[in-house]
Design an enzyme around this catalytic site. Structure first.
Site, PDB file in Angstrom:
ATOM      1  N   ASP A  20      59.765  16.406  48.240  1.00 53.77           N
ATOM      2  CA  ASP A  20      58.721  17.212  48.869  1.00 53.77           C
ATOM      3  C   ASP A  20      57.672  16.280  49.435  1.00 53.77           C
ATOM      4  O   ASP A  20      56.916  15.654  48.688  1.00 53.77           O
ATOM      5  CB  ASP A  20      58.095  18.176  47.852  1.00 53.77           C
ATOM      6  CG  ASP A  20      56.922  18.936  48.463  1.00 53.77           C
ATOM      7  OD1 ASP A  20      56.879  19.021  49.702  1.00 53.77           O
ATOM      8  OD2 ASP A  20      56.077  19.420  47.707  1.00 53.77           O
TER       9      ASP A  20
ATOM     10  N   GLU B 167      39.055  19.651  55.335  1.00 54.33           N
ATOM     11  CA  GLU B 167      38.157  20.499  54.536  1.00 54.33           C
ATOM     12  C   GLU B 167      36.860  20.774  55.279  1.00 54.33           C
ATOM     13  O   GLU B 167      36.372  21.911  55.300  1.00 54.33           O
ATOM     14  CB  GLU B 167      37.866  19.815  53.195  1.00 54.33           C
ATOM     15  CG  GLU B 167      39.066  19.652  52.277  1.00 54.33           C
ATOM     16  CD  GLU B 167      39.821  18.376  52.569  1.00 54.33           C
ATOM     17  OE1 GLU B 167      39.606  17.784  53.643  1.00 54.33           O
ATOM     18  OE2 GLU B 167      40.651  17.966  51.730  1.00 54.33           O
TER      19      GLU B 167
ATOM     20  N   ASP C 130      31.790  16.076  59.479  1.00 46.09           N
ATOM     21  CA  ASP C 130      32.932  15.811  58.593  1.00 46.09           C
ATOM     22  C   ASP C 130      34.223  16.078  59.363  1.00 46.09           C
ATOM     23  O   ASP C 130      34.507  17.215  59.748  1.00 46.09           O
ATOM     24  CB  ASP C 130      32.835  16.721  57.355  1.00 46.09           C
ATOM     25  CG  ASP C 130      33.875  16.357  56.304  1.00 46.09           C
ATOM     26  OD1 ASP C 130      34.719  15.487  56.580  1.00 46.09           O
ATOM     27  OD2 ASP C 130      33.836  16.955  55.215  1.00 46.09           O
TER      28      ASP C 130
END
Length: 364
Positions: free
Chosen positions: A315, A356, A352
């Site tokens: 994965d 996120e 940023d």
């Protein structure tokens, strides 16, 4: 670049064969031969028959010189063949590391004269040092491990990660790291080198290939013990033939005792010479086959463990899982309006560039 370096090689590669022939003679030392009990017996027998042949040449031998000579030739051929098989297996592993070195050495770089400039000097990738900046355009290979400080590009990292789909690399955020040897497919980026020569990912890969040790597996150790036991049994059985032969000739009053040359040849035919000669080569060949599949096996134990694997699940973040943390809701403290919290969070996250931070701005 790494994927081309580890592709399957021809079994009869001329360069590997020539080096293996040289190494076959280099392994004719007492210290190397004593590691394999079966081949050590053949090695001692080869030396003994060679001395008997010299004795037959200069004086009276126990058998005709031509007979002893051909027995000695076949014994030395057996020892050299075992050394050659092992050297061939080792040579293929060394060739993988050499291919990786050539891939690293053949890369070129467009080193920028100064930050923010577009004029560059074409230099070998090995000339780049930590802190240098290089321009990488569409179709170019990234010359060294580094961080994207300017631009955005689609990069093919299949040679390193095995991921077939290109990935986006851009300045800022957590998607700015690039690896030497990967290829830029579109646009351009400026990469700041973060690793000196010898410290990059490709160098660590070479060190893994070269540092792989052929540790014996439990099954191989058990087989070595069995082969050694059989060798001792046949050695004792053969050694008793000479006194019996001398006694029989003396008792009968006629005949010829059996010669040491014949006894040595008989012993080599009785002991498991073929298995003992090819055992180490088989182990090394297993590690080589793993390398051809882009899997670095650090020991023979790893190869044996890989043979017991039926299903392997891998994965990689972004293949099955999303891998990016996303803001989904605001939870204001007591006495704080949700709109005020959203405004403050948006202002704090405007600069940023991480996923996120961007998700907070979108949510706000």
């Amino acid at each position: 670049m790494a994927s081309t370096a580890v592709r399957s090689r021809s079994l009869f590669d001329g360069a590997i064969i020539r080096q293996a022939i040289v190494d076959s003679f280099g392994k004719l030392t007492f210290r190397r031969q004593v590691r394999n009990p079966v081949m050590f017996v053949v090695y001692v027998g080869s030396i003994l028959t060679s001395l008997l042949w010299l004795q037959a040449l200069v004086g009276r031998g126990e058998a005709p010189a031509w007979f002893i000579f051909w027995v000695s030739v076949w014994l030395w051929f057996t020892v050299l063949f075992a050394n050659f098989a092992e050297a061939m297996a080792e040579g293929r592993g060394k060739a993988q590391a050499a291919s990786l070195r050539r891939a690293r050495r053949d890369l070129n770089a467009k080193r920028l004269a100064r930050p923010g400039a577009r004029d560059f000097d074409a230099v070998p990738a090995s000339a780049l040092r930590k802190g240098d900046r290089a321009l990488v355009e569409a179709g170019d290979f990234i010359p060294a491990d580094g961080t994207v400080v300017e631009g955005i590009a689609s990069v093919n990292e299949a040679a390193i990660t095995g991921e077939s789909a290109p990935v986006i690399r851009e300045a800022g955020g957590d998607r700015s790291s690039v690896t030497g040897g990967t290829q830029v497919l579109s646009d351009w980026i400026v990469v700041e080198v973060t690793a000196n020569p010898g410290e990059a990912f490709l160098d660590r890969m070479i060190a893994l290939v070269e540092g792989a040790k052929r540790q014996k597996t439990p099954n191989e150790i058990a087989l070595d013990i069995l082969l050694a036991a059989l060798t001792i049994v046949f050695l004792l059985a053969t050694a008793t033939l000479l006194p019996f032969s001398l006694y029989s000739v003396e008792a009968a009053g006629h005949g010829t005792p059996i010669t040491v040359t014949v006894l040595v040849a008989l012993l080599v035919c009785l002991i498991p010479t073929t298995i003992g000669a090819l055992l180490s080569a088989i182990g090394i060949a297993g590690m080589d086959r793993m390398i051809q599949k882009n899997v670095i096996a650090m020991s023979g134990r790893a190869v044996e463990a890989a043979g017991d694997v039926d299903v392997l699940l891998l994965d990689k973040t972004g293949t099955i899982t999303l891998g990016n943390r996303q803001a989904t809701a605001f939870f204001p403290a007591a006495g704080v309006a949700e709109a005020s919290l959203a405004d403050a969070a948006q202002l704090a996250s405007l600069a940023d560039e991480t996923p996120e931070g961007r998700s907070i701005v979108v949510l706000a």
